[in-house]
Scaffold this active site. Structure first.
Site, PDB file in Angstrom:
ATOM      1  N   TYR A  51       5.267  -1.354 -22.479  1.00 27.68           N
ATOM      2  CA  TYR A  51       4.251  -0.437 -21.816  1.00 27.68           C
ATOM      3  C   TYR A  51       2.911  -1.446 -21.784  1.00 27.68           C
ATOM      4  O   TYR A  51       2.552  -2.046 -22.701  1.00 27.68           O
ATOM      5  CB  TYR A  51       3.848   0.652 -22.656  1.00 27.68           C
ATOM      6  CG  TYR A  51       4.556   2.157 -21.578  1.00 27.68           C
ATOM      7  CD1 TYR A  51       3.796   2.346 -20.484  1.00 27.68           C
ATOM      8  CD2 TYR A  51       5.507   2.938 -22.071  1.00 27.68           C
ATOM      9  CE1 TYR A  51       4.320   3.230 -19.866  1.00 27.68           C
ATOM     10  CE2 TYR A  51       5.969   3.943 -21.302  1.00 27.68           C
ATOM     11  CZ  TYR A  51       5.251   3.934 -20.057  1.00 27.68           C
ATOM     12  OH  TYR A  51       5.827   5.073 -19.117  1.00 27.68           O
ATOM     13  N   GLU A  53      -0.548  -0.263 -20.084  1.00 36.82           N
ATOM     14  CA  GLU A  53      -1.355   0.292 -19.397  1.00 36.82           C
ATOM     15  C   GLU A  53      -2.773  -0.245 -19.599  1.00 36.82           C
ATOM     16  O   GLU A  53      -3.105  -0.709 -20.709  1.00 36.82           O
ATOM     17  CB  GLU A  53      -1.557   1.864 -19.544  1.00 36.82           C
ATOM     18  CG  GLU A  53      -0.574   2.684 -18.722  1.00 36.82           C
ATOM     19  CD  GLU A  53      -0.071   3.930 -19.015  1.00 36.82           C
ATOM     20  OE1 GLU A  53       0.321   3.813 -20.404  1.00 36.82           O
ATOM     21  OE2 GLU A  53      -0.396   5.005 -18.571  1.00 36.82           O
ATOM     22  N   ASP A 196      -2.685  -4.997   6.385  1.00 39.72           N
ATOM     23  CA  ASP A 196      -1.394  -4.825   5.607  1.00 39.72           C
ATOM     24  C   ASP A 196      -0.623  -6.123   5.946  1.00 39.72           C
ATOM     25  O   ASP A 196       0.126  -5.823   7.119  1.00 39.72           O
ATOM     26  CB  ASP A 196      -0.914  -3.376   5.970  1.00 39.72           C
ATOM     27  CG  ASP A 196       0.375  -3.035   5.217  1.00 39.72           C
ATOM     28  OD1 ASP A 196       1.073  -4.116   4.536  1.00 39.72           O
ATOM     29  OD2 ASP A 196       0.967  -2.082   5.332  1.00 39.72           O
ATOM     30  N   THR A 222       3.477  -5.923   0.572  1.00 40.20           N
ATOM     31  CA  THR A 222       4.372  -5.898  -0.516  1.00 40.20           C
ATOM     32  C   THR A 222       5.065  -7.443  -0.694  1.00 40.20           C
ATOM     33  O   THR A 222       4.578  -8.129  -0.027  1.00 40.20           O
ATOM     34  CB  THR A 222       5.726  -5.280   0.119  1.00 40.20           C
ATOM     35  OG1 THR A 222       5.959  -5.958   1.531  1.00 40.20           O
ATOM     36  CG2 THR A 222       5.517  -3.820   0.348  1.00 40.20           C
ATOM     37  N   LYS A 225       9.490  -8.935   1.195  1.00 39.14           N
ATOM     38  CA  LYS A 225       9.951  -9.251   2.592  1.00 39.14           C
ATOM     39  C   LYS A 225       9.924 -10.719   3.041  1.00 39.14           C
ATOM     40  O   LYS A 225      10.530 -11.186   2.226  1.00 39.14           O
ATOM     41  CB  LYS A 225       8.985  -8.367   3.396  1.00 39.14           C
ATOM     42  CG  LYS A 225       8.934  -6.899   3.244  1.00 39.14           C
ATOM     43  CD  LYS A 225       8.378  -5.972   4.230  1.00 39.14           C
ATOM     44  CE  LYS A 225       8.446  -4.558   4.160  1.00 39.14           C
ATOM     45  NZ  LYS A 225       7.461  -3.799   3.138  1.00 39.14           N
ATOM     46  N   ARG A 231      10.821  -6.416  -5.228  1.00 37.10           N
ATOM     47  CA  ARG A 231      10.178  -4.960  -4.755  1.00 37.10           C
ATOM     48  C   ARG A 231       8.906  -4.808  -5.528  1.00 37.10           C
ATOM     49  O   ARG A 231       8.962  -4.572  -6.755  1.00 37.10           O
ATOM     50  CB  ARG A 231      10.879  -4.004  -4.794  1.00 37.10           C
ATOM     51  CG  ARG A 231      12.061  -4.047  -3.784  1.00 37.10           C
ATOM     52  CD  ARG A 231      13.194  -3.004  -3.570  1.00 37.10           C
ATOM     53  NE  ARG A 231      13.942  -3.340  -2.491  1.00 37.10           N
ATOM     54  CZ  ARG A 231      13.515  -3.219  -1.110  1.00 37.10           C
ATOM     55  NH1 ARG A 231      12.474  -2.434  -0.922  1.00 37.10           N
ATOM     56  NH2 ARG A 231      14.260  -3.843  -0.536  1.00 37.10           N
TER      57      ARG A 231
HETATM   58  N1  DSN Z   1      10.336   0.484   5.342  1.00 34.42           N
HETATM   59  C1  DSN Z   1       9.470  -0.894   5.539  1.00 34.42           C
HETATM   60  C2  DSN Z   1      10.004  -1.604   6.608  1.00 34.42           C
HETATM   61  O1  DSN Z   1      11.143  -1.642   6.738  1.00 34.42           O
HETATM   62  O2  DSN Z   1       9.279  -2.108   7.511  1.00 34.42           O
HETATM   63  C3  DSN Z   1       8.167  -0.363   5.657  1.00 34.42           C
HETATM   64  O3  DSN Z   1       7.747   0.464   4.676  1.00 34.42           O
END
Ligand code: DSN
Length: 441
Positions: A51, A53, A196, A222, A225, A231
């Site tokens: 933990y 925080e 984003d 994120t 990707k 993730r």
């Molecule tokens: N679900 C993601 C995507 O596949 O683009 C975005 O949240």
């Protein structure tokens, strides 16, 4: 995974079966990728036990000496890679990261504008069923019939509703994001501009897509990707952001903790740090360039085959097929491709005439196959397999009567499951993919 095999055979077998599925198929979902073994090791480490925080040097729990080193390293690497002033690496994923941005700079009920979901935007950019539209006043902008952003509409929204925050960036937009045009509009009304870049952050890091950093106040992404990490997500504050609001970095941090989240996922933070180190290498630049080359090959092959694409093609890592001319829908094609060992996702297209559950489009991307080592010549085969499946299911149109649809889809699934043509393509793909390793499998 010998411990897991012995102690929990159900979970162990499901993981093994998923590894087999990943290895024997073509992963074409543009938001997915394969992480390196080093990222997997960090992700599967004992850091999950802790933990923490708070933030490095200011924790609410003892024993964080080593966690501080890891989190600071992730922050420093992200700052250097993206050229930003401040980074928060604690968001659990993209949606909480985006919600934290609202939480940091807006009051409930404030007007916002983002790309409409059906046009390629994201749920958290103000789509009507998302909490972001429940707690804020959402005025979505759309794309033009040619698939590009409708800036005249955004100008009208800016004038009439004065959004305090404008989102740029999307989840199903095959074209370059026009950051400068967004900035002109946001700056004209003093709105926060947030990019984003979840889908394109790997391309931005590699210099293959223009960076939003000179134009926007905040960047969210994120990490799993095109960036090819675990993730997770990051929120970044730019120099322009600090010039607009010198307290912005602190507002972002407070919006994450204690505003929205508790303890950070330290194993994820470590894996993000590892991925950021990888993304700074010359090899990663080559990888990102190859992603775009591979998409271009798909675009050329689909053009030759007469397959319609939203905006006519792509500048980045994804393509959106418009199947409305093929007498089928994305929902049918997604399932047929699955039987043929290809994973993609059904998707709405701009001006969608069907529905989000039975959409007219199919979204395809090349980041995962590029990680496996696929090059242009391989993508010619990939396009051929997809085109063959599209033609094979032509005419499998959704019934007009809503009450007949569930039964139709069930019957289609049974038909495709037993279809020798789809199974044969699946066998071809299974044999082809043997030459392309996946880290950790
Ligand atoms: N679900 C993601 C995507 O596949 O683009 C975005 O949240």
């Amino acid at each position: 995974m010998s411990n897991l095999q012995t102690q929990d055979p159900i979970i162990s077998k499901a993981i093994e079966a998923e590894a087999k599925r990943q290895f024997e198929g073509l992963e074409l979902i543009p938001s997915e990728n394969y992480v390196s073994e080093s990222v997997l090791e960090a992700m599967g480490s004992i850091l999950t036990n802790k933990y923490s925080e708070g933030f490095a040097g200011h924790r609410y729990y003892g024993g964080n000496t080593h966690i501080d080193v890891i989190e600071q390293e992730a922050i420093d690497r992200a700052k250097a890679l993206f050229g930003v002033e401040h980074v928060n690496v604690q968001p659990y994923s993209g949606s909480p990261a985006n919600f934290a941005v609202y939480n940091a700079v807006l009051e409930p009920g404030d007007p916002v504008s983002g790309m409409n979901l059906l046009d390629g935007g994201h749920l958290t950019h103000g789509w009507k069923v998302s909490a972001t539209a429940k707690f804020f006043e959402s005025h979505p902008y759309h794309v033009l019939p040619n698939g590009h952003t409708d800036f005249e509409e955004l100008k009208r929204i800016a004038k009439e509703f004065k959004p305090k925050l404008i989102w740029c960036g999307a989840t199903a937009y095959p074209r370059t994001i026009e950051f400068a045009q967004f900035a002109e509009i946001a700056d004209s009304i003093g709105a926060y501009l947030v990019a984003d870049i979840s889908h394109i952050s790997g391309l931005v890091a590699a210099g293959v897509h223009e960076s939003p950093v000179p134009y926007v106040h905040i960047v969210t992404t994120t990490t799993h990707k095109t960036l090819r990490g675990p993730r997770g997500a990051m929120i970044m504050v730019t120099k322009k952001g600090l010039e607009k609001d010198p307290g912005l970095a602190s507002k972002i941090d407070k919006a994450i903790f204690p505003g929205l989240q508790g303890g950070p996922h330290n194993h994820t933070t470590a894996a993000i740090a590892v991925a950021l180190k990888e993304a700074a290498t010359p090899e990663f630049k080559e990888y990102a360039k190859q992603i775009v080359k591979n998409t271009k090959t798909l675009e050329q092959e689909f053009s030759k085959a007469g397959i319609k694409m939203v905006s006519g093609g792509s500048d980045n890592h994804l393509l959106l097929l418009d199947l409305s001319v093929n007498g089928t829908l994305g929902s049918q094609l997604e399932y047929a491709m699955d039987v043929a060992h290809m994973t993609a996702n059904k998707n709405t297209i701009p001006g969608e005439k069907s529905s989000p559950y039975y959409p007219s489009g199919l979204r395809l991307g090349t980041p995962a196959l590029t990680t496996r080592g696929f090059k242009e010549a391989d993508m010619v085969h990939v396009a051929d397999w997809i085109v063959r499946v599209i033609h094979h299911i032509e005419g499998d149109a959704l019934p007009k009567e809503q009450s007949e649809r569930a039964g139709f889809i069930k019957a289609i699934h049974t038909k495709y499951d037993a279809d020798p043509f789809l199974k044969k393509i699946g066998e071809e793909i299974k044999s082809y993919t043997k030459a392309f390793p996946i880290p950790g499998i």
